[in-house]
Design a protein around this motif. Structure first.
Motif, PDB file in Angstrom:
ATOM      1  N   GLN A  56      -4.189   9.524   9.244  1.00  0.00           N
ATOM      2  CA  GLN A  56      -3.429  10.688   9.925  1.00  0.00           C
ATOM      3  C   GLN A  56      -1.765  10.198   9.545  1.00  0.00           C
ATOM      4  OE1 GLN A  56      -4.013  13.449  11.403  1.00  0.00           O
ATOM      5  NE2 GLN A  56      -1.566  13.878  11.081  1.00  0.00           N
ATOM      6  N   LEU A  57      -1.614   8.695   9.814  1.00  0.00           N
ATOM      7  CA  LEU A  57      -0.400   8.008   9.245  1.00  0.00           C
ATOM      8  C   LEU A  57       0.069   8.437   8.023  1.00  0.00           C
ATOM      9  CD1 LEU A  57       2.239   6.241   9.800  1.00  0.00           C
ATOM     10  CD2 LEU A  57       0.464   4.219   9.245  1.00  0.00           C
ATOM     11  N   ALA A  58      -0.738   8.421   6.915  1.00  0.00           N
ATOM     12  CA  ALA A  58      -0.737   8.520   5.564  1.00  0.00           C
ATOM     13  C   ALA A  58      -0.171  10.007   5.405  1.00  0.00           C
ATOM     14  CB  ALA A  58      -1.875   8.360   4.610  1.00  0.00           C
ATOM     15  N   ASN A  59      -0.963  11.111   5.916  1.00  0.00           N
ATOM     16  CA  ASN A  59      -0.641  12.473   5.914  1.00  0.00           C
ATOM     17  C   ASN A  59       0.629  12.973   6.606  1.00  0.00           C
ATOM     18  OD1 ASN A  59      -3.338  12.749   4.954  1.00  0.00           O
ATOM     19  ND2 ASN A  59      -4.013  13.826   7.097  1.00  0.00           N
ATOM     20  N   ASP A  60       1.009  12.340   7.611  1.00  0.00           N
ATOM     21  CA  ASP A  60       2.449  12.599   8.054  1.00  0.00           C
ATOM     22  C   ASP A  60       3.489  12.236   7.426  1.00  0.00           C
ATOM     23  OD1 ASP A  60       1.095  13.635  10.257  1.00  0.00           O
ATOM     24  OD2 ASP A  60       1.291  12.072  11.525  1.00  0.00           O
ATOM     25  N   VAL A  61       3.582  10.748   6.747  1.00  0.00           N
ATOM     26  CA  VAL A  61       4.670  10.167   5.937  1.00  0.00           C
ATOM     27  C   VAL A  61       4.750  11.158   4.818  1.00  0.00           C
ATOM     28  CG1 VAL A  61       4.922   8.346   4.106  1.00  0.00           C
ATOM     29  CG2 VAL A  61       4.220   7.752   6.796  1.00  0.00           C
ATOM     30  N   VAL A  62       3.523  11.605   4.084  1.00  0.00           N
ATOM     31  CA  VAL A  62       3.883  12.466   2.970  1.00  0.00           C
ATOM     32  C   VAL A  62       4.742  13.618   3.116  1.00  0.00           C
ATOM     33  CG1 VAL A  62       2.373  13.923   1.316  1.00  0.00           C
ATOM     34  CG2 VAL A  62       1.661  11.788   1.823  1.00  0.00           C
ATOM     35  N   VAL A  63       4.232  14.337   4.402  1.00  0.00           N
ATOM     36  CA  VAL A  63       4.742  15.414   4.718  1.00  0.00           C
ATOM     37  C   VAL A  63       6.330  15.343   5.381  1.00  0.00           C
ATOM     38  CG1 VAL A  63       4.739  17.566   6.288  1.00  0.00           C
ATOM     39  CG2 VAL A  63       2.756  16.882   5.229  1.00  0.00           C
ATOM     40  N   HIS A  64       6.501  14.258   6.129  1.00  0.00           N
ATOM     41  CA  HIS A  64       7.575  14.150   6.784  1.00  0.00           C
ATOM     42  C   HIS A  64       8.802  13.612   6.078  1.00  0.00           C
ATOM     43  CE1 HIS A  64       9.836  13.460  10.743  1.00  0.00           C
ATOM     44  NE2 HIS A  64      10.422  12.630   9.996  1.00  0.00           N
ATOM     45  N   PHE A  65       8.620  13.156   4.809  1.00  0.00           N
ATOM     46  CA  PHE A  65       9.437  12.626   4.100  1.00  0.00           C
ATOM     47  C   PHE A  65       9.736  13.376   2.605  1.00  0.00           C
ATOM     48  CE2 PHE A  65       8.687   8.894   6.904  1.00  0.00           C
ATOM     49  CZ  PHE A  65       9.957   8.675   7.277  1.00  0.00           C
ATOM     50  N   GLU A  66       9.084  14.582   2.526  1.00  0.00           N
ATOM     51  CA  GLU A  66       9.112  15.285   1.185  1.00  0.00           C
ATOM     52  C   GLU A  66      10.289  15.833   1.037  1.00  0.00           C
ATOM     53  OE1 GLU A  66       7.673  17.420  -1.995  1.00  0.00           O
ATOM     54  OE2 GLU A  66       7.043  15.486  -0.974  1.00  0.00           O
ATOM     55  N   GLY A 108      -6.657  14.523   1.334  1.00  0.00           N
ATOM     56  CA  GLY A 108      -8.301  14.161   1.105  1.00  0.00           C
ATOM     57  C   GLY A 108      -8.478  13.227  -0.169  1.00  0.00           C
ATOM     58  N   GLN A 109      -7.292  13.229  -0.976  1.00  0.00           N
ATOM     59  CA  GLN A 109      -7.543  12.222  -2.269  1.00  0.00           C
ATOM     60  C   GLN A 109      -6.844  10.727  -1.780  1.00  0.00           C
ATOM     61  OE1 GLN A 109      -9.313  14.140  -4.014  1.00  0.00           O
ATOM     62  NE2 GLN A 109      -8.795  15.683  -2.662  1.00  0.00           N
ATOM     63  N   PHE A 110      -6.240  10.797  -0.705  1.00  0.00           N
ATOM     64  CA  PHE A 110      -5.824   9.214  -0.249  1.00  0.00           C
ATOM     65  C   PHE A 110      -6.754   8.169  -0.055  1.00  0.00           C
ATOM     66  CE2 PHE A 110      -4.378   6.314   3.161  1.00  0.00           C
ATOM     67  CZ  PHE A 110      -3.386   5.829   2.352  1.00  0.00           C
ATOM     68  N   ARG A 111      -6.707   7.119  -0.467  1.00  0.00           N
ATOM     69  CA  ARG A 111      -7.538   5.912  -0.266  1.00  0.00           C
ATOM     70  C   ARG A 111      -6.403   4.803  -0.061  1.00  0.00           C
ATOM     71  NH1 ARG A 111     -12.557   2.713  -2.984  1.00  0.00           N
ATOM     72  NH2 ARG A 111     -12.969   1.524  -1.320  1.00  0.00           N
ATOM     73  N   PHE A 112      -6.045   4.249   1.136  1.00  0.00           N
ATOM     74  CA  PHE A 112      -5.514   3.079   1.333  1.00  0.00           C
ATOM     75  C   PHE A 112      -6.073   1.981   0.434  1.00  0.00           C
ATOM     76  CE2 PHE A 112      -4.405  -0.840   3.122  1.00  0.00           C
ATOM     77  CZ  PHE A 112      -3.137  -0.756   3.710  1.00  0.00           C
ATOM     78  N   HIS A 113      -4.892   1.477  -0.280  1.00  0.00           N
ATOM     79  CA  HIS A 113      -5.387   0.255  -1.322  1.00  0.00           C
ATOM     80  C   HIS A 113      -4.081  -0.682  -1.688  1.00  0.00           C
ATOM     81  CE1 HIS A 113      -4.101   3.275  -4.209  1.00  0.00           C
ATOM     82  NE2 HIS A 113      -3.941   2.076  -5.091  1.00  0.00           N
ATOM     83  N   MET A 114      -4.505  -1.877  -1.444  1.00  0.00           N
ATOM     84  CA  MET A 114      -3.236  -2.795  -1.938  1.00  0.00           C
ATOM     85  C   MET A 114      -3.696  -3.552  -3.312  1.00  0.00           C
ATOM     86  SD  MET A 114      -2.435  -4.209   1.938  1.00  0.00           S
ATOM     87  CE  MET A 114      -0.743  -4.430   1.627  1.00  0.00           C
ATOM     88  N   GLU A 122     -11.939   8.410  -5.914  1.00  0.00           N
ATOM     89  CA  GLU A 122     -11.819   7.210  -6.495  1.00  0.00           C
ATOM     90  C   GLU A 122     -12.223   7.029  -8.123  1.00  0.00           C
ATOM     91  OE1 GLU A 122     -14.789   4.820  -4.434  1.00  0.00           O
ATOM     92  OE2 GLU A 122     -14.284   5.227  -2.523  1.00  0.00           O
ATOM     93  N   LYS A 123     -12.838   7.949  -8.511  1.00  0.00           N
ATOM     94  CA  LYS A 123     -13.073   7.807  -9.917  1.00  0.00           C
ATOM     95  C   LYS A 123     -11.674   8.243 -10.639  1.00  0.00           C
ATOM     96  CE  LYS A 123     -17.893   9.316  -9.745  1.00  0.00           C
ATOM     97  NZ  LYS A 123     -19.040  10.363  -9.938  1.00  0.00           N
ATOM     98  N   ALA A 175       0.683  -1.217  -0.140  1.00  0.00           N
ATOM     99  CA  ALA A 175       0.035  -0.035   0.174  1.00  0.00           C
ATOM    100  C   ALA A 175       0.873   1.299  -0.144  1.00  0.00           C
ATOM    101  CB  ALA A 175      -0.928   0.021   1.257  1.00  0.00           C
ATOM    102  N   THR A 176       0.507   2.264  -1.055  1.00  0.00           N
ATOM    103  CA  THR A 176       1.445   3.326  -1.014  1.00  0.00           C
ATOM    104  C   THR A 176       1.231   4.177   0.144  1.00  0.00           C
ATOM    105  OG1 THR A 176       1.561   3.314  -3.358  1.00  0.00           O
ATOM    106  CG2 THR A 176       2.135   5.368  -2.546  1.00  0.00           C
ATOM    107  N   LEU A 177       2.256   4.824   0.589  1.00  0.00           N
ATOM    108  CA  LEU A 177       1.952   6.029   1.568  1.00  0.00           C
ATOM    109  C   LEU A 177       2.864   7.175   1.052  1.00  0.00           C
ATOM    110  CD1 LEU A 177       2.767   3.916   5.014  1.00  0.00           C
ATOM    111  CD2 LEU A 177       0.691   4.700   4.114  1.00  0.00           C
ATOM    112  N   LYS A 178       3.984   7.025   0.704  1.00  0.00           N
ATOM    113  CA  LYS A 178       4.556   8.047  -0.170  1.00  0.00           C
ATOM    114  C   LYS A 178       5.160   7.237  -1.404  1.00  0.00           C
ATOM    115  CE  LYS A 178       7.197  12.136  -0.168  1.00  0.00           C
ATOM    116  NZ  LYS A 178       6.124  12.839  -0.348  1.00  0.00           N
TER     117      LYS A 178
END
Length: 256
Positions: free
Chosen positions: A118-128, A165-171, A248-249, A60-63
């Protein structure tokens, strides 16, 4: 070399083993896995369905994958991942389910999970800071001319349209499936993954995946287990939030 910051279960997790069997490849060791025999789908059909996600491995992509910024080396990224992981404890997801996202199929949580967001948000920002800016080829691959304003703004600022807001966890489990085959493929996937979808899934690590060169298969470089307490919530993306349905679309690329 590109790096992706993902979640993937451990190498011995039953979900990982079943997913590797379906995809035909294990990203932990790079080994090709024999395509499963499924009564209603031939091994050749499964191989075609999984051709694109097989290259990325079960994750699942986080960044999303990025080239390393010239100011940093790999050891800086690894050190930062270990430090970040020490500040998080495992996030328990509701049981996963098979879902269709645009033309492809993936495993997604059966219910929303605020801690995951929140985890996904933090990963995006922290590793930018480790991400090199997109070059012209990378930008063109994302087809920005087809994006709405929010997705394009995310792409320009964060290198990936599906954040906050556009993130959706998916594998991801398949590439694009022709419309006339979608109902059948869904049934096949639900039956194949049923034995491992009854239990909640714990996101208990950050996984660093690497792509040695353009078009190469992604491999697991290292797992960084969560050993601490959750990082306090931040509202870093409030101005970019949008209803999930529109996201999603537009989420039609399987590889992160």
């Amino acid at each position: 070399m590109r790096y992706g910051i993902y979640f993937t279960p451990s190498a011995h997790d039953p979900l990982l083993r079943v997913a590797a069997n379906w995809l035909g490849r294990n990203a932990f060791n790079g080994m090709v896995v024999r395509t499963p025999v499924i009564g209603s789908v031939s091994p050749e059909e499964v191989s075609v369905l999984t051709e694109e996600p097989r290259r990325y491995g079960f994750h699942a992509t986080l960044k999303a994958p990025f080239r390393l910024h010239e100011d940093y080396e790999e050891h800086h990224l690894l050190s930062c991942m270990m430090h970040f992981a020490s500040g998080y404890q495992a996030v328990e997801l509701p049981p996963l389910k098979v879902a269709q996202i645009g033309p492809f199929f993936a495993l997604v949580p059966s219910e929303p999970c605020a801690e995951l967001q929140q985890l996904a948000n933090d990963v995006v920002v922290h590793f930018e800071r480790f991400r090199a800016p997109l070059n012209a080829q990378e930008l063109a691959k994302r087809k920005p001319e087809k994006m709405d304003a929010i997705h394009r703004a995310n792409l320009d600022q964060w290198g990936y349209p599906y954040v906050f807001g556009q993130f959706r966890f998916h594998m991801t489990l398949t590439g694009a499936v022709p419309e006339e085959k979608q109902a059948h493929v869904r049934n096949v996937l639900e039956e194949f993954f049923a034995p491992v979808l009854n239990e909640p899934v714990k996101i208990n690590n950050l996984a660093l995946f690497t792509e040695a060169e353009a078009g190469a298969a992604f491999e697991v470089h290292s797992l960084h287990p969560f050993t601490g307490k959750p990082v306090p919530a931040k509202n870093v993306a409030s101005e970019l939030d949008e209803p999930e349905s529109k996201s999603e679309k537009q989420l039609t690329s399987v590889g992160g």
